[in-house]
Design a protein around this motif. Structure first.
Motif, PDB file in Angstrom:
ATOM      1  N   UNK A   1     -13.640  -5.828 -13.987  1.00  0.00           N
ATOM      2  CA  UNK A   1     -12.421  -5.326 -14.622  1.00  0.00           C
ATOM      3  C   UNK A   1     -11.206  -5.463 -13.723  1.00  0.00           C
ATOM      4  N   UNK A   2     -10.064  -5.112 -14.284  1.00  0.00           N
ATOM      5  CA  UNK A   2      -8.820  -5.116 -13.508  1.00  0.00           C
ATOM      6  C   UNK A   2      -8.875  -4.108 -12.375  1.00  0.00           C
ATOM      7  N   UNK A   3      -9.737  -3.096 -12.471  1.00  0.00           N
ATOM      8  CA  UNK A   3      -9.906  -2.132 -11.377  1.00  0.00           C
ATOM      9  C   UNK A   3     -10.521  -2.814 -10.162  1.00  0.00           C
ATOM     10  N   UNK A   4     -11.585  -3.570 -10.393  1.00  0.00           N
ATOM     11  CA  UNK A   4     -12.234  -4.275  -9.300  1.00  0.00           C
ATOM     12  C   UNK A   4     -11.301  -5.324  -8.710  1.00  0.00           C
ATOM     13  N   UNK A   5     -10.528  -5.965  -9.557  1.00  0.00           N
ATOM     14  CA  UNK A   5      -9.582  -6.963  -9.056  1.00  0.00           C
ATOM     15  C   UNK A   5      -8.527  -6.303  -8.169  1.00  0.00           C
ATOM     16  N   UNK A   6      -8.094  -5.101  -8.537  1.00  0.00           N
ATOM     17  CA  UNK A   6      -7.136  -4.379  -7.698  1.00  0.00           C
ATOM     18  C   UNK A   6      -7.742  -4.106  -6.322  1.00  0.00           C
TER      19      UNK A   6
ATOM     20  N   UNK B   1       0.844  -1.193   0.000  1.00  0.00           N
ATOM     21  CA  UNK B   1       0.000   0.000   0.000  1.00  0.00           C
ATOM     22  C   UNK B   1       0.877   1.238   0.000  1.00  0.00           C
ATOM     23  N   UNK B   2       0.586   2.221  -0.848  1.00  0.00           N
ATOM     24  CA  UNK B   2       1.401   3.438  -0.880  1.00  0.00           C
ATOM     25  C   UNK B   2       1.283   4.207   0.436  1.00  0.00           C
ATOM     26  N   UNK B   3       2.369   4.818   0.859  1.00  0.00           N
ATOM     27  CA  UNK B   3       2.373   5.561   2.118  1.00  0.00           C
ATOM     28  C   UNK B   3       1.359   6.692   2.116  1.00  0.00           C
ATOM     29  N   UNK B   4       1.089   7.226   0.929  1.00  0.00           N
ATOM     30  CA  UNK B   4       0.153   8.357   0.826  1.00  0.00           C
ATOM     31  C   UNK B   4      -1.236   8.014   1.314  1.00  0.00           C
ATOM     32  N   UNK B   5      -1.545   6.735   1.363  1.00  0.00           N
ATOM     33  CA  UNK B   5      -2.885   6.308   1.776  1.00  0.00           C
ATOM     34  C   UNK B   5      -3.189   6.738   3.206  1.00  0.00           C
TER      35      UNK B   5
ATOM     36  N   UNK C   1      -9.749   5.032   1.556  1.00  0.00           N
ATOM     37  CA  UNK C   1      -8.407   4.507   1.314  1.00  0.00           C
ATOM     38  C   UNK C   1      -8.415   3.435   0.227  1.00  0.00           C
ATOM     39  N   UNK C   2      -9.446   2.597   0.233  1.00  0.00           N
ATOM     40  CA  UNK C   2      -9.540   1.581  -0.813  1.00  0.00           C
ATOM     41  C   UNK C   2      -9.752   2.234  -2.179  1.00  0.00           C
ATOM     42  N   UNK C   3     -10.610   3.244  -2.237  1.00  0.00           N
ATOM     43  CA  UNK C   3     -10.828   3.964  -3.495  1.00  0.00           C
ATOM     44  C   UNK C   3      -9.537   4.617  -3.971  1.00  0.00           C
ATOM     45  N   UNK C   4      -8.798   5.224  -3.038  1.00  0.00           N
ATOM     46  CA  UNK C   4      -7.511   5.822  -3.392  1.00  0.00           C
ATOM     47  C   UNK C   4      -6.575   4.777  -3.975  1.00  0.00           C
ATOM     48  N   UNK C   5      -6.506   3.610  -3.318  1.00  0.00           N
ATOM     49  CA  UNK C   5      -5.587   2.569  -3.793  1.00  0.00           C
ATOM     50  C   UNK C   5      -5.921   2.146  -5.225  1.00  0.00           C
ATOM     51  N   UNK C   6      -7.201   1.968  -5.513  1.00  0.00           N
ATOM     52  CA  UNK C   6      -7.589   1.559  -6.866  1.00  0.00           C
ATOM     53  C   UNK C   6      -7.182   2.622  -7.872  1.00  0.00           C
ATOM     54  N   UNK C   7      -7.489   3.893  -7.573  1.00  0.00           N
ATOM     55  CA  UNK C   7      -7.123   4.968  -8.495  1.00  0.00           C
ATOM     56  C   UNK C   7      -5.621   5.125  -8.639  1.00  0.00           C
ATOM     57  N   UNK C   8      -4.903   5.014  -7.513  1.00  0.00           N
ATOM     58  CA  UNK C   8      -3.446   5.120  -7.546  1.00  0.00           C
ATOM     59  C   UNK C   8      -2.842   4.013  -8.412  1.00  0.00           C
TER      60      UNK C   8
ATOM     61  N   UNK D   1      -7.638  -7.268  -4.272  1.00  0.00           N
ATOM     62  CA  UNK D   1      -6.294  -7.613  -3.808  1.00  0.00           C
ATOM     63  C   UNK D   1      -5.917  -6.847  -2.542  1.00  0.00           C
ATOM     64  N   UNK D   2      -6.459  -5.625  -2.394  1.00  0.00           N
ATOM     65  CA  UNK D   2      -6.032  -4.772  -1.279  1.00  0.00           C
ATOM     66  C   UNK D   2      -7.043  -4.663  -0.152  1.00  0.00           C
TER      67      UNK D   2
END
Length: 548
Positions: free
Chosen positions: A442-447, A33-37, A513-520, A450-451
């Motif tokens: 989609x790969x977005x939902x899969x991301x 997970x990116x630190x920015x989260x 945070x989950x939405x951020x991770x998907x967009x990031x 995963x997190x």
């Protein structure tokens, strides 16, 4: 989140057929997970939501000054983060924060008024539009009608007052509230036609209960001193229709205005007649004896409306990407800032969960992107839209008139109602559509899958909301999208009880945070997100199509 309408229902029922048996549990491979989260903070989320859901916003109805005030708040926050405005361009090509589209706003005129005896009534009533919409002026003695609207005698020189039996909204789902209310309104239209034949010029309907389902549903179809009716303007109507679905469900218009009074005003009218409110309630709801008025009360009404074209606004900002080539592409975060205004009694539909919570989430996501030292490779657009509650208007306008090259919009992450648990998902869970059961998985939902567990959330596949929020207008343009929503249609959904103090800060933080991770992830991926199709689980394999 947009409520049910004639235009959307077929899509919802189609989506509900996608349900399958639960898939085997798959443990996701740990992701970094990116630190920015961690910049997404629950206290700031709640603060943003409180501002947007304050009574001063008067329900943020699209096309009103309060919706413009909410848009100003979003723009101010984007500017403070150092984002770049991406709204409409002026004559010199300089872009502002706002993207505007036209709506038709119908309001009561300054000349309109309601008077009983020597008392002028300024609030607490609403008017159902009538055929022709010409001004109606009448005066006469208040006259009680039978609750069923039958046995209407000569009404020349009289102002009829009907006390109807209504359904209380408590314990009813939103679909039931709409069903009961539109059937009720259809009966009232027929009663109003009988009033007209008896020489009446207006029908006053006195509500005895502000918690009645119809008191909330009136908000969509009536005009009041504090609330207009809003329909699509030129250009927008070509994308979303004329906005007449609700009028169709009322069952047409009568030739006389139907004026509804809230419970407090109804009691005041009965007091003028010398009728006790409890006696009237017993007559209506318990088949008690008819109360006989002990006094005469004169009423005067001037019912007049005016329709004007006004702007509604989206707010659009962008953070430019760091990659020379990929920065030409953009990931769009969206959340709607509007809600549905005020109830007949002046009580505000604050819309804390729907959707001050999602807008607050987007602001915190924007901060996480903007204040991080490492900028994403792709550009990131933050789109705060209006008109969602009226039929996904603002996102439809942006999708058709993007302020970024349309072919370079690669993904959409939409947050709507992220602050509560509810009947569809408990706290600690988040609904995501299109899910692995859906052909647009989609790969977005899969991301997200995963997190999710590392962020402390469990994903719930709930595709009945697939066509009911702003992501859907991106999907229709072929742009992969995900919609994150918590709880669903809880007991305060589209009610005046949707207050900020009921929001769960931890749920908002985790979901944002989950939405951020998907967009990031999508903003930094070497390739665009892609549709995978139905799978046998969140992290499973695509379901093979059967040979014909």
């Amino acid at each position: 989140m947009h409520s049910l309408s004639l235009a959307v229902c077929p899509l919802l029922f189609g989506a509900s057929l996608l349900a399958q048996a639960p898939a085997p549990v798959v443990v996701p491979t740990p992701v970094v997970l990116p630190a920015a989260i961690l910049r997404i903070d629950r206290e700031q989320l709640i603060e943003h939501a409180r501002v947007l859901a304050d009574d001063a916003m008067r329900g943020r109805l699209t096309g009103t000054p309060e919706q413009a005030k909410a848009a100003e708040y979003m723009a101010t926050q984007f500017a403070a983060l150092g984002l770049e405005p991406l709204g409409d361009a002026d004559a010199d090509g300089k872009r502002g924060w706002l993207q505007s589209y036209e709506v038709e706003r119908t309001s009561l005129t300054e000349q309109a008024g309601f008077k009983v005896g020597d008392e002028a009534i300024k609030a607490g009533y609403a008017v159902l539009p009538w055929r022709g919409d010409a001004a109606v002026i009448c005066a006469g003695a208040l006259t009680l009608l039978e609750p069923d609207g039958r046995q209407i005698d000569d009404l020349d020189g009289k102002v009829p007052l009907l006390l109807p039996k209504t359904h209380n909204a408590k314990g009813l789902g939103i679909e039931q509230q709409f069903a009961f209310s539109f059937a009720f309104l259809q009966r009232l239209v027929r009663t109003a036609r009988s009033v007209e034949r008896a020489g009446g010029k207006v029908l006053i309907v006195g509500l005895l209960d502000d918690e009645a389902a119809v008191a909330s549903v009136l908000n969509y179809v009536s005009v009041a001193p504090h609330k207009p009716i809003v329909k699509p303007g030129e250009g927008l109507s070509e994308l979303v229709g004329s906005g007449g679905e609700m009028s169709m469900m009322v069952g047409g218009r009568s030739r006389v205005p139907i004026v509804f009074t809230c419970a407090a005003l109804t009691r005041a009218l009965l007091a003028r007649l010398g009728v006790e409110a409890e006696a009237a309630r017993a007559w209506v709801f318990e088949a008690g004896e008819r109360p006989e008025p002990a006094a005469v009360a004169q009423a005067e009404l001037c019912v007049e409306i005016v329709t004007e074209t006004v702007p509604a606004t989206n707010v659009v900002a962008v953070l430019r990407g760091s990659d020379a080539d990929l920065s030409q592409e953009a990931v769009v975060f969206s959340a709607h800032l509007d809600h549905i205004g005020q109830r007949i009694d002046g009580n505000v539909f604050n819309g804390a969960d729907d959707n001050a919570s999602g807008s607050a989430g987007m602001l915190e996501i924007a901060q996480a992107f903007a204040q991080n030292d490492d900028k994403p490779r792709r550009s990131v657009i933050f789109l705060s839209v209006s008109g969602e509650e009226l039929g996904l208007w603002g996102s439809a306008w942006f999708a058709e008139h993007p302020t970024w090259e349309a072919s370079k919009l690669v993904a959409n992450v939409n947050t709507d109602m992220i602050g509560r648990g509810g009947p569809d998902a408990a706290l600690g869970q988040v609904m995501l559509t299109p899910s692995y059961k859906h052909p647009q998985y989609s790969s977005m939902a899969r991301a997200a899958a995963e997190a999710a567990s590392q962020i402390g959330l469990e994903l719930i596949a709930e595709d009945k909301f697939y066509a009911r929020s702003d992501h859907y207008n991106f999907v229709k343009k072929g742009i992969p999208a995900v919609f994150l929503c918590c709880g669903g249609e809880h007991e305060d959904y589209h009610q005046v009880t949707d207050h900020a103090d009921l929001l769960d800060p931890e749920q908002m933080e985790k979901t944002a945070r989950l939405a951020f991770y998907v967009g990031w992830t999508m903003a930094n991926a070497p390739v665009r997100p892609a549709v995978i199709g139905r799978c046998d689980g969140w992290l499973g394999d695509p379901v093979k199509k059967k040979a014909r």
